[in-house]
Design a protein around this motif. Structure first.
Motif, PDB file in Angstrom:
ATOM      1  N   ALA A 167      83.109 -11.480  13.979  1.00 30.60           N
ATOM      2  CA  ALA A 167      83.792 -12.108  15.064  1.00 30.60           C
ATOM      3  C   ALA A 167      83.096 -12.419  16.535  1.00 30.60           C
ATOM      4  CB  ALA A 167      85.165 -11.388  15.289  1.00 30.60           C
ATOM      5  N   GLU A 168      82.364 -11.233  16.803  1.00 27.46           N
ATOM      6  CA  GLU A 168      81.437 -11.414  18.038  1.00 27.46           C
ATOM      7  C   GLU A 168      80.378 -12.568  17.845  1.00 27.46           C
ATOM      8  OE1 GLU A 168      81.471 -10.153  21.095  1.00 27.46           O
ATOM      9  OE2 GLU A 168      83.473  -9.666  20.518  1.00 27.46           O
ATOM     10  N   HIS A 169      79.842 -12.567  16.766  1.00 27.65           N
ATOM     11  CA  HIS A 169      78.882 -13.594  16.596  1.00 27.65           C
ATOM     12  C   HIS A 169      79.482 -15.085  16.781  1.00 27.65           C
ATOM     13  CE1 HIS A 169      75.326 -11.424  14.715  1.00 27.65           C
ATOM     14  NE2 HIS A 169      76.273 -10.660  14.898  1.00 27.65           N
ATOM     15  N   LEU A 170      80.589 -15.181  16.209  1.00 28.81           N
ATOM     16  CA  LEU A 170      81.233 -16.444  16.355  1.00 28.81           C
ATOM     17  C   LEU A 170      81.834 -16.817  17.562  1.00 28.81           C
ATOM     18  CD1 LEU A 170      84.015 -16.508  13.491  1.00 28.81           C
ATOM     19  CD2 LEU A 170      82.287 -18.222  13.878  1.00 28.81           C
ATOM     20  N   ARG A 171      82.217 -15.777  18.734  1.00 28.92           N
ATOM     21  CA  ARG A 171      82.352 -15.992  20.190  1.00 28.92           C
ATOM     22  C   ARG A 171      81.110 -16.254  20.646  1.00 28.92           C
ATOM     23  NH1 ARG A 171      86.472 -14.143  23.244  1.00 28.92           N
ATOM     24  NH2 ARG A 171      87.442 -12.952  21.819  1.00 28.92           N
ATOM     25  N   GLU A 172      80.014 -15.682  20.504  1.00 30.60           N
ATOM     26  CA  GLU A 172      78.659 -16.072  20.992  1.00 30.60           C
ATOM     27  C   GLU A 172      78.395 -17.481  20.612  1.00 30.60           C
ATOM     28  OE1 GLU A 172      75.991 -13.064  20.031  1.00 30.60           O
ATOM     29  OE2 GLU A 172      77.008 -11.394  20.808  1.00 30.60           O
ATOM     30  N   SER A 173      78.404 -17.844  19.460  1.00 30.39           N
ATOM     31  CA  SER A 173      78.236 -19.046  19.206  1.00 30.39           C
ATOM     32  C   SER A 173      79.113 -20.178  19.562  1.00 30.39           C
ATOM     33  CB  SER A 173      78.458 -19.326  17.495  1.00 30.39           C
ATOM     34  OG  SER A 173      77.485 -18.414  16.777  1.00 30.39           O
ATOM     35  N   ASP A 201      92.698 -14.794  19.385  1.00 25.70           N
ATOM     36  CA  ASP A 201      93.632 -14.294  18.485  1.00 25.70           C
ATOM     37  C   ASP A 201      92.896 -13.542  17.714  1.00 25.70           C
ATOM     38  OD1 ASP A 201      95.653 -15.646  19.741  1.00 25.70           O
ATOM     39  OD2 ASP A 201      95.520 -17.396  18.414  1.00 25.70           O
ATOM     40  N   LEU A 202      91.639 -14.015  16.923  1.00 24.64           N
ATOM     41  CA  LEU A 202      91.110 -13.180  15.907  1.00 24.64           C
ATOM     42  C   LEU A 202      90.613 -11.833  16.546  1.00 24.64           C
ATOM     43  CD1 LEU A 202      89.667 -13.346  13.173  1.00 24.64           C
ATOM     44  CD2 LEU A 202      87.475 -14.382  14.527  1.00 24.64           C
ATOM     45  N   ALA A 203      90.107 -11.960  17.737  1.00 22.41           N
ATOM     46  CA  ALA A 203      89.756 -10.514  18.297  1.00 22.41           C
ATOM     47  C   ALA A 203      90.633  -9.750  18.421  1.00 22.41           C
ATOM     48  CB  ALA A 203      89.109 -10.925  19.555  1.00 22.41           C
ATOM     49  N   ARG A 204      92.018  -9.989  18.819  1.00 21.68           N
ATOM     50  CA  ARG A 204      92.995  -9.212  18.845  1.00 21.68           C
ATOM     51  C   ARG A 204      93.620  -8.787  17.482  1.00 21.68           C
ATOM     52  NH1 ARG A 204      94.322 -12.890  22.990  1.00 21.68           N
ATOM     53  NH2 ARG A 204      95.573 -14.309  21.458  1.00 21.68           N
TER      54      ARG A 204
END
Length: 101
Positions: A42-48, A16-19
């Motif tokens: 947001a990408e760092h959060l996704r990777e973490s 949802d955040l990425a959208r």
């Protein structure tokens, strides 16, 4: 809630955040420093979260493998070979050819 359910919920929130970040980029443009920083965060959060998911899966797999029943080992009833202990002193009694104090 189980860890798997929590991880799935976090993943949905990140999607949802990425959208939302994508929609903001369309409205505000992607050239600004602030927008690039938000996208990178947001990408760092996704990777973490992906790393955490892998670590959790590894830990859960290790915990399940330790919960398995241990393999039984059969110990024979026959006496041990006495020649294994010919050079050993009797514990607490001293050597066989000497007197105890």
């Amino acid at each position: 809630m189980s860890v798997h359910d929590e991880m799935t919920s976090v993943q949905r929130c990140l999607d949802d955040l990425a959208r939302s970040v994508g929609r903001l980029e369309q409205q505000l443009g992607s050239g600004g420093l602030d927008m690039r920083r938000v996208r990178a965060d947001a990408e760092h959060l996704r990777e973490s979260v992906a790393l955490l998911r892998e670590a959790t899966a590894t830990r859960t797999g290790a915990a399940q493998s330790t919960q398995r029943k241990p393999e039984l080992l059969t110990i024979p009833d026959t006496p041990y070979d006495g020649s294994l202990w010919v050079d050993i002193d009797d514990e607490g009694l001293g050597a066989r050819d000497r007197r105890a104090p």
